[in-house]
Design a protein around this motif. Structure first.
Motif, mmCIF file in Angstrom:
data_model
loop_
_atom_site.group_PDB
_atom_site.id
_atom_site.type_symbol
_atom_site.label_atom_id
_atom_site.label_comp_id
_atom_site.label_asym_id
_atom_site.label_seq_id
_atom_site.Cartn_x
_atom_site.Cartn_y
_atom_site.Cartn_z
ATOM 1 N N ILE A 258 -10.774 41.169 -19.777
ATOM 2 C CA ILE A 258 -10.996 42.706 -19.860
ATOM 3 C C ILE A 258 -11.701 42.795 -18.249
ATOM 4 N N ASP A 259 -11.558 44.367 -18.011
ATOM 5 C CA ASP A 259 -12.331 44.441 -16.605
ATOM 6 C C ASP A 259 -13.744 44.599 -16.863
ATOM 7 N N ALA A 260 -14.475 43.483 -16.405
ATOM 8 C CA ALA A 260 -15.677 43.326 -16.397
ATOM 9 C C ALA A 260 -16.713 44.089 -15.866
ATOM 10 N N ASP A 261 -16.228 44.878 -14.921
ATOM 11 C CA ASP A 261 -17.200 45.852 -14.050
ATOM 12 C C ASP A 261 -17.011 47.270 -15.055
ATOM 13 N N ASP A 262 -15.901 47.644 -15.420
ATOM 14 C CA ASP A 262 -15.858 48.929 -16.324
ATOM 15 C C ASP A 262 -16.478 48.636 -17.725
ATOM 16 N N TRP A 263 -16.624 47.574 -18.089
ATOM 17 C CA TRP A 263 -16.920 47.237 -19.561
ATOM 18 C C TRP A 263 -18.172 46.515 -19.143
ATOM 19 N N LEU A 374 -19.219 54.689 -25.735
ATOM 20 C CA LEU A 374 -20.609 54.861 -26.829
ATOM 21 C C LEU A 374 -20.558 54.215 -27.896
ATOM 22 N N LEU A 375 -19.316 54.048 -28.653
ATOM 23 C CA LEU A 375 -19.257 53.615 -29.974
ATOM 24 C C LEU A 375 -19.365 52.122 -29.774
ATOM 25 N N GLU A 376 -18.696 51.343 -28.860
ATOM 26 C CA GLU A 376 -19.012 50.072 -28.650
ATOM 27 C C GLU A 376 -20.424 49.522 -28.330
ATOM 28 N N ALA A 377 -20.894 50.575 -27.526
ATOM 29 C CA ALA A 377 -22.543 50.262 -27.186
ATOM 30 C C ALA A 377 -23.532 50.587 -28.482
ATOM 31 N N SER A 398 -16.571 44.792 -27.603
ATOM 32 C CA SER A 398 -17.666 44.743 -28.549
ATOM 33 C C SER A 398 -18.908 43.823 -28.114
ATOM 34 N N MET A 399 -18.047 42.549 -27.920
ATOM 35 C CA MET A 399 -19.210 41.341 -27.539
ATOM 36 C C MET A 399 -20.005 41.709 -26.195
ATOM 37 N N ARG A 400 -19.309 42.109 -25.439
ATOM 38 C CA ARG A 400 -19.715 42.587 -24.120
ATOM 39 C C ARG A 400 -21.112 43.482 -24.221
ATOM 40 N N TYR A 401 -20.830 44.195 -25.392
ATOM 41 C CA TYR A 401 -21.920 45.345 -25.720
ATOM 42 C C TYR A 401 -22.815 45.110 -26.682
ATOM 43 N N ASP A 470 -17.537 34.957 -20.852
ATOM 44 C CA ASP A 470 -16.725 35.138 -19.634
ATOM 45 C C ASP A 470 -15.458 35.719 -20.235
ATOM 46 N N PHE A 471 -15.148 36.960 -20.263
ATOM 47 C CA PHE A 471 -13.833 37.475 -20.707
ATOM 48 C C PHE A 471 -13.054 38.316 -19.445
#
Length: 489
Positions: A258-263, A374-377, A398-401, A470-471
Motif C-alpha cells: 500500500i502507499d504508506a504515505d497516502d495511508w 474516515l471510515l478506515e480511521a 484498516s490495520m494501518r489505521y 510494514d505493508f
C-alpha cells in the motif's frame, strides 16, 4: 531496467478497484529504486477532467493497425519524476465514456474492440517513442494481448523489443476478457493464434488466457491466491493453463503493498484528527465524526463495524446481509456500509438502515476519497467476508489505521491478517473465520465485540501490531525485481 507498465486504470486518473492503486504505487516504487518506468494507459477525458492536468508533451499521430485498417490516436505525456512517465492513449471513440467498462451494470458491447485496440496501441507507443523496454508488464485482461503480440511476427523482430520480456499479472482471474471469436478480426493476428495453447477458450476468444500462455512470467497478487488459482474452485476454468505455467516454474505470487504515505494516520489531512500507534486519542475523534456524518448515535463505548466494498458475489456481502439482522435485533453494535452493486443487496441494506437507524447506516454509492479514509480511521473493526480475494487492500488500510479486520481465510486475506489468540497476541492483527456462512461470520463479529468490551488491552495491542506492520511497496518491489530478472532466464 526499462519497464513499460500497461494498465487500463491508475490512481488518480481512473479507478474502479485495487488495480488502479497498484498501478500508481508499484511503478512509483520501482522508479524510486532507480528503474526507468513508463506507464501506458487509456486517456479517459471524463475521468481526468476534474484533475486539470497540464501535460508535458504529446505525440499527435499514432497509427494503430486495427482490423483491416489503421486508426489514428494521440499520446499525451505526463512526467511524474525523472524516472517515471505516464503515456495516455487518446482515442475518444473508445475511451471518452462516463465509466470505464460498463454502464448501469451492463458491459459496453464493444469492450473487446476497445481493449484489443488498447493492447495494439501500447505496442505502437513503445515503437513510436522507442521506449526500448527490458520488461513489458501487463495487468489483467485489458492488455494481456500484448504478450501475444510480443511473440508475433508483428513485433518479435522489432528493434524496440530486442531485449524485452513480458510479465502478466493477474489481479482477479474472475475477469478474463472472454469474447466471441469473431473479434479475432480486430487483433490483426492469424487464425493460427486461435488454438488451445494461446487464445482459444471453448471456441471463444479469451484475452487473459493468451497473456497467461504467452508471457515469460505470470504473477498474481498474493502467495495463497497463486496456490488457490491452480484449483478448479478458484481457477475459473483457467486452472489447467496455470498449472502448466506453474510446472514450468513461471508462476509467482507476490503480495501487494500500500502507499504508506497516502495511508498514514499520523499525517492524513482528510481526517478530523490524526493519531499514532502510541497515541490513539485522534482515532476516538474520527469515530465520533464518522458516527455524526452518517447519523449514528455518538456512542464511543459501542463497537463500530465498517464495510467498504462493491456489492458483488465475490465479496461475500450476501452472507453479511444474511447475518446482519439478527445482530441488529439482539446486540448493541453499530454498522456502517458504503458500497454499490447488486440491486437486491442495495435494497436489502436500505431496508435494514430504515428499520434500525440507530444501529445501521448504509450509503449506496461510491465512497469519496475522504469518506474512505474516515471510515478506515473511525471504525473499530472492518469486515471482509470474501469468497475469494486475490490480495485485498482494505484489510491493510484498516490495520494501518488501527481498525481490526474481520476476514475470511482466503487469498491475500490469509496472507496478511493473523488471527487473534492468547498465544499469538504479540503478533495478532485481526479475526479470521473459515466457513462462509452467516453463522460463522456472525459468531466472529460477536467474538470481536466481546473482546472489545472485556479485554481492551488485547484490542490495543492488536491495533499497535497492525499499525506498525510494514505493508509498504519497498519489499514488494524487490520481489518484482527478482521476477523481472528471472523473466530473462
Amino acid at each position: 531496467m526499462k519497464i513499460v507498465w500497461a494498465s487500463s486504470e491508475a490512481v488518480p486518473y481512473a479507478k474502479t478497484g485495487g488495480l488502479a492503486d497498484v498501478s500508481a504505487s508499484l511503478p512509483e516504487a520501482l522508479s524510486l529504486r532507480g528503474h526507468q518506468v513508463s506507464v501506458v494507459m487509456p486517456y479517459y477525458p471524463q475521468q481526468t477532467a476534474r484533475l486539470n492536468l497540464t501535460f508535458d508533451g504529446q505525440l499527435d499521430l499514432l497509427g494503430v493497425p486495427f482490423g483491416n485498417t489503421t486508426e489514428w490516436a494521440s499520446v499525451r505525456i505526463l512526467k511524474i519524476n525523472p524516472k517515471l512517465t505516464y503515456y495516455f492513449i487518446e482515442f475518444n471513440r473508445f475511451f471518452d465514456r462516463a465509466t470505464l467498462y460498463d454502464w448501469q451494470g451492463q458491459e459496453y458491447s464493444d469492450n473487446a474492440q476497445r481493449f484489443i485496440f488498447f493492447s495494439r496501441a501500447v505496442m505502437e507507443t513503445v515503437t513510436a517513442l522507442r521506449l526500448d523496454p527490458d520488461i513489458l508488464h501487463l495487468n489483467d485482461w485489458h492488455c494481456a494481448l500484448c504478450a501475444v503480440y510480443l511473440r508475433s511476427g508483428h513485433y518479435s523482430g522489432h528493434p524496440a523489443f530486442r531485449s524485452c520480456r513480458s510479465v502478466m499479472t493477474i489481479h482477479n482471474i474472475g475477469y478474463q476478457g472472454n469474447f466471441d471469436k469473431g473479434n479475432m478480426f480486430w487483433t490483426g493476428l492469424g487464425w493460427d493464434y486461435f488454438n488451445w495453447q494461446c487464445l482459444e477458450f471453448y471456441d471463444r476468444l479469451n484475452l487473459l488466457k493468451g497473456g497467461i500462455m504467452c508471457a515469460d512470467m505470470v504473477s498474481t497478487v498474493s502467495h495463497t491466491y497463486a496456490e488457490e488459482i491452480l484449483s478448479p474452485e478458484f481457477g475459473f476454468a483457467l486452472d489447467p493453463c496455470l498449472r502448466h505455467r506453474a510446472y514450468q516454474c513461471r508462476l509467482r505470487g507476490i503480495a501487494n503493498g500500500i502507499d504508506a504515505d497516502d495511508w498514514n494516520p499520523s499525517a492524513d489531512r482528510r481526517l478530523p484528527a490524526r493519531f499514532t500507534p502510541k497515541s490513539l486519542t485522534g482515532k476516538k475523534k474520527c469515530k465520533s465524526e464518522l458516527q455524526k456524518k452518517f447519523r449514528l448515535p455518538e456512542k464511543p463505548e459501542v463497537p463500530l463495524f465498517g464495510v467498504l466494498s462493491r456489492l458483488a458475489y465475490q465479496k461475500g456481502l450476501d452472507v453479511f446481509a444474511a447475518s446482519l439482522e439478527d445482530m441488529l435485533y439482539h446486540n448493541d453494535f453499530q454498522f456502517l456500509l458504503i458500497g454499490s452493486g447488486d440491486p437486491g443487496l442495495e435494497g436489502h441494506f436500505r431496508y435494514l438502515a430504515g428499520k434500525y437507524p440507530d444501529k445501521f447506516a448504509a450509503f449506496i454509492g461510491y465512497a469519496s476519497d475522504a469518506d474512505s479514509h474516515l471510515l478506515e480511521a473511525g471504525c473499530d473493526f472492518f469486515i471482509m467476508p470474501s469468497r475469494y480475494e486475490p490480495c485485498g487492500l482494505n484489510q491493510m488500510y484498516s490495520m494501518r489505521y488501527g481498525t481490526l479486520p474481520i476476514v475470511r481465510q482466503t487469498g491475500g486475506l490469509a496472507d496478511t491478517v493473523l488471527n487473534y489468540s492468547e498465544d499469538t497476541l504479540d503478533r495478532s492483527t485481526g479475526f479470521v473465520f473459515h466457513d462462509l456462512t452467516p453463522d460463522a461470520l456472525r459468531n466472529t463479529i460477536r467474538w470481536a465485540a466481546d473482546l472489545y468490551r472485556r479485554k481492551p488491552s488485547a484490542i490495543a495491542k492488536m491495533r499497535k501490531n497492525g499499525m506498525t506492520a510494514d505493508f509498504s511497496w519497498n519489499h514488494t518491489a524487490s520481489e518484482y525485481e527478482k521476477m523481472y530478472h528471472d523473466a530473462h532466464q
